[in-house]
Design a protein around this motif. Structure first.
Motif, PDB file in Angstrom:
ATOM      1  N   THR A 186      41.116  39.138  42.110  1.00 18.19           N
ATOM      2  CA  THR A 186      42.175  39.367  43.094  1.00 18.19           C
ATOM      3  C   THR A 186      43.260  38.305  42.965  1.00 18.19           C
ATOM      4  O   THR A 186      44.467  38.607  42.998  1.00 18.19           O
ATOM      5  N   GLU A 187      42.850  37.059  42.798  1.00 16.45           N
ATOM      6  CA  GLU A 187      43.811  35.971  42.609  1.00 16.45           C
ATOM      7  C   GLU A 187      44.661  36.191  41.359  1.00 16.45           C
ATOM      8  O   GLU A 187      45.881  36.013  41.378  1.00 16.45           O
ATOM      9  N   VAL A 188      43.999  36.595  40.275  1.00 16.81           N
ATOM     10  CA  VAL A 188      44.694  36.812  39.010  1.00 16.81           C
ATOM     11  C   VAL A 188      45.693  37.965  39.131  1.00 16.81           C
ATOM     12  O   VAL A 188      46.856  37.852  38.715  1.00 16.81           O
ATOM     13  N   VAL A 189      45.244  39.087  39.690  1.00 16.22           N
ATOM     14  CA  VAL A 189      46.110  40.263  39.815  1.00 16.22           C
ATOM     15  C   VAL A 189      47.309  39.960  40.712  1.00 16.22           C
ATOM     16  O   VAL A 189      48.453  40.320  40.396  1.00 16.22           O
ATOM     17  N   ALA A 190      47.070  39.289  41.833  1.00 14.70           N
ATOM     18  CA  ALA A 190      48.159  38.955  42.746  1.00 14.70           C
ATOM     19  C   ALA A 190      49.194  38.069  42.063  1.00 14.70           C
ATOM     20  O   ALA A 190      50.408  38.301  42.171  1.00 14.70           O
ATOM     21  N   ARG A 191      48.733  37.060  41.349  1.00 13.35           N
ATOM     22  CA  ARG A 191      49.649  36.123  40.699  1.00 13.35           C
ATOM     23  C   ARG A 191      50.400  36.776  39.555  1.00 13.35           C
ATOM     24  O   ARG A 191      51.627  36.635  39.433  1.00 13.35           O
ATOM     25  N   GLU A 192      49.692  37.473  38.686  1.00 13.30           N
ATOM     26  CA  GLU A 192      50.322  38.049  37.501  1.00 13.30           C
ATOM     27  C   GLU A 192      51.253  39.209  37.831  1.00 13.30           C
ATOM     28  O   GLU A 192      52.273  39.403  37.174  1.00 13.30           O
ATOM     29  N   ALA A 193      50.907  40.006  38.839  1.00 14.77           N
ATOM     30  CA  ALA A 193      51.722  41.169  39.194  1.00 14.77           C
ATOM     31  C   ALA A 193      52.821  40.824  40.200  1.00 14.77           C
ATOM     32  O   ALA A 193      53.777  41.579  40.351  1.00 14.77           O
ATOM     33  N   GLY A 194      52.651  39.706  40.919  1.00 20.40           N
ATOM     34  CA  GLY A 194      53.637  39.337  41.925  1.00 20.40           C
ATOM     35  C   GLY A 194      53.514  40.172  43.182  1.00 20.40           C
ATOM     36  O   GLY A 194      54.528  40.600  43.748  1.00 20.40           O
ATOM     37  N   ILE A 195      52.278  40.415  43.613  1.00 25.50           N
ATOM     38  CA  ILE A 195      52.047  41.223  44.814  1.00 25.50           C
ATOM     39  C   ILE A 195      51.210  40.420  45.806  1.00 25.50           C
ATOM     40  O   ILE A 195      50.666  39.360  45.472  1.00 25.50           O
ATOM     41  N   ASP A 196      51.100  40.933  47.026  1.00 26.15           N
ATOM     42  CA  ASP A 196      50.336  40.223  48.042  1.00 26.15           C
ATOM     43  C   ASP A 196      48.840  40.373  47.789  1.00 26.15           C
ATOM     44  O   ASP A 196      48.393  41.280  47.065  1.00 26.15           O
ATOM     45  N   ALA A 197      48.070  39.483  48.399  1.00 23.97           N
ATOM     46  CA  ALA A 197      46.622  39.441  48.168  1.00 23.97           C
ATOM     47  C   ALA A 197      45.922  40.720  48.622  1.00 23.97           C
ATOM     48  O   ALA A 197      44.964  41.167  47.984  1.00 23.97           O
ATOM     49  N   ALA A 198      46.403  41.332  49.712  1.00 20.37           N
ATOM     50  CA  ALA A 198      45.751  42.538  50.222  1.00 20.37           C
ATOM     51  C   ALA A 198      45.879  43.693  49.228  1.00 20.37           C
ATOM     52  O   ALA A 198      44.917  44.437  48.984  1.00 20.37           O
ATOM     53  N   THR A 199      47.067  43.840  48.654  1.00 21.22           N
ATOM     54  CA  THR A 199      47.265  44.908  47.663  1.00 21.22           C
ATOM     55  C   THR A 199      46.444  44.630  46.415  1.00 21.22           C
ATOM     56  O   THR A 199      45.822  45.534  45.844  1.00 21.22           O
ATOM     57  N   ALA A 200      46.427  43.365  45.996  1.00 23.17           N
ATOM     58  CA  ALA A 200      45.637  42.999  44.823  1.00 23.17           C
ATOM     59  C   ALA A 200      44.160  43.274  45.065  1.00 23.17           C
ATOM     60  O   ALA A 200      43.451  43.769  44.182  1.00 23.17           O
ATOM     61  N   GLU A 201      43.691  42.967  46.259  1.00 24.29           N
ATOM     62  CA  GLU A 201      42.283  43.217  46.583  1.00 24.29           C
ATOM     63  C   GLU A 201      41.963  44.703  46.526  1.00 24.29           C
ATOM     64  O   GLU A 201      40.897  45.101  46.034  1.00 24.29           O
ATOM     65  N   SER A 202      42.875  45.555  47.009  1.00 28.17           N
ATOM     66  CA  SER A 202      42.651  47.000  46.947  1.00 28.17           C
ATOM     67  C   SER A 202      42.536  47.466  45.498  1.00 28.17           C
ATOM     68  O   SER A 202      41.678  48.298  45.164  1.00 28.17           O
ATOM     69  N   LEU A 203      43.367  46.918  44.632  1.00 26.23           N
ATOM     70  CA  LEU A 203      43.311  47.283  43.213  1.00 26.23           C
ATOM     71  C   LEU A 203      41.996  46.831  42.579  1.00 26.23           C
ATOM     72  O   LEU A 203      41.393  47.562  41.783  1.00 26.23           O
TER      73      LEU A 203
END
Length: 273
Positions: A186-203
């Motif tokens: 989740t941390e990686v996806v949020a940082r690399e994609a530039g999105i919030d943690a909640a959206t990254a967690e859903s992904l």
């Protein structure tokens, strides 16, 4: 090669590639680099093998030369060949030869996809000899200080006919990589994609749901790379469901039934918009 050969990260003008360690892989790579030992990275597609090598090359102050393996790649593609230039025949180094001469890290990605003669040519580089025979020049090139060979492959994807020979494997220090734990991913996806943690967690929840499908007809699962691509589309204003459809579902399969089944899974897992 000693520890003093390494350039501190602070001496570089470029920001370091982002890599979040998930185990002891960094320590193993550092130790192998100090010895000049070759490294074999094993892990599924899109789990961060290439980014890991980029981050380590940056930390160690080494130029990184990356070669993507494919079924038509031959030893000449790595070592070099004679070419006509301006009416003259001249020798042009391949990427492996350049790395040997310059003391760079040479990363051969998905090496087993290449022809078998390609694997054989790396053997004398991957043992105590640390040298590259260049038959067409009638010479043998000793590896410059700092040279390191790194290869990778996906054990779960390669067929039994395309696997690394024991004579090749035993020359390498092996590091297994996998998709990170949900919190880390989740941390990686949020940082690399530039999105919030909640959206990254859903992904990430969706990615793990796809990876855990029983009896799946998929050749590959949802990689961290795919989740980052989907997140990037969300960052550009695309709705989450549409982003997932484009970057994950349609990429994983062309089979209408499989795509439909994945769509139903997405509807069940993702939050309603």
């Amino acid at each position: 090669m000693t520890v003093s050969d390494f350039r501190p990260v602070s001496e570089s003008d470029e920001p370091p590639p982002f890599y979040r360690a998930v185990g002891g892989e960094v320590d193993v790579f550092r130790a192998a680099a100090r010895r000049g030992s070759p490294i074999l990275l094993k892990g599924p597609t899109g789990c961060g093998k290439t980014r890991f090598v980029e981050a380590m090359a940056y930390e160690l102050g080494r130029e990184l030369i990356t070669v993507a393996g494919h079924e038509d790649m031959t030893s000449a593609d790595l070592v070099g060949r004679f070419l006509l230039k301006g009416g003259e025949t001249v020798w042009v180094d391949g990427p492996l030869t350049r790395a040997v001469r310059e003391g760079a890290i040479c990363y051969l990605d998905e090496i087993v996809e290449a022809r078998q003669d390609t694997t054989v040519v790396i053997h004398p580089l991957a043992d105590h000899r640390r040298e590259l025979p260049i038959d067409r020049l009638g010479t043998t090139l000793a590896a410059a200080p700092g040279f390191q060979l790194v290869i990778s492959y996906n054990p779960g994807y390669q067929s039994i006919l395309k696997n690394l020979k024991e004579s090749t494997r035993q020359r390498f220090v092996a590091i297994s990589l996998d998709f990170p734990a949900p919190a880390v991913e989740t941390e990686v996806v949020a940082r690399e994609a530039g999105i919030d943690a909640a959206t990254a967690e859903s992904l990430v929840v969706l990615g793990n749901a796809i990876r855990n499908l029983d009896g799946s007809a998929l050749n590959e699962v949802a990689s961290t790379r795919m989740l980052i691509l989907a997140g990037g589309l969300v960052a550009e204003g695309l709705p989450l469901r549409a982003a997932v459809q484009a970057a994950v579902v349609e990429v994983l399969s062309d089979d209408p039934e499989v795509v439909r089944g994945l769509g139903e899974l997405v509807d069940a897992v993702l939050p309603r918009q």
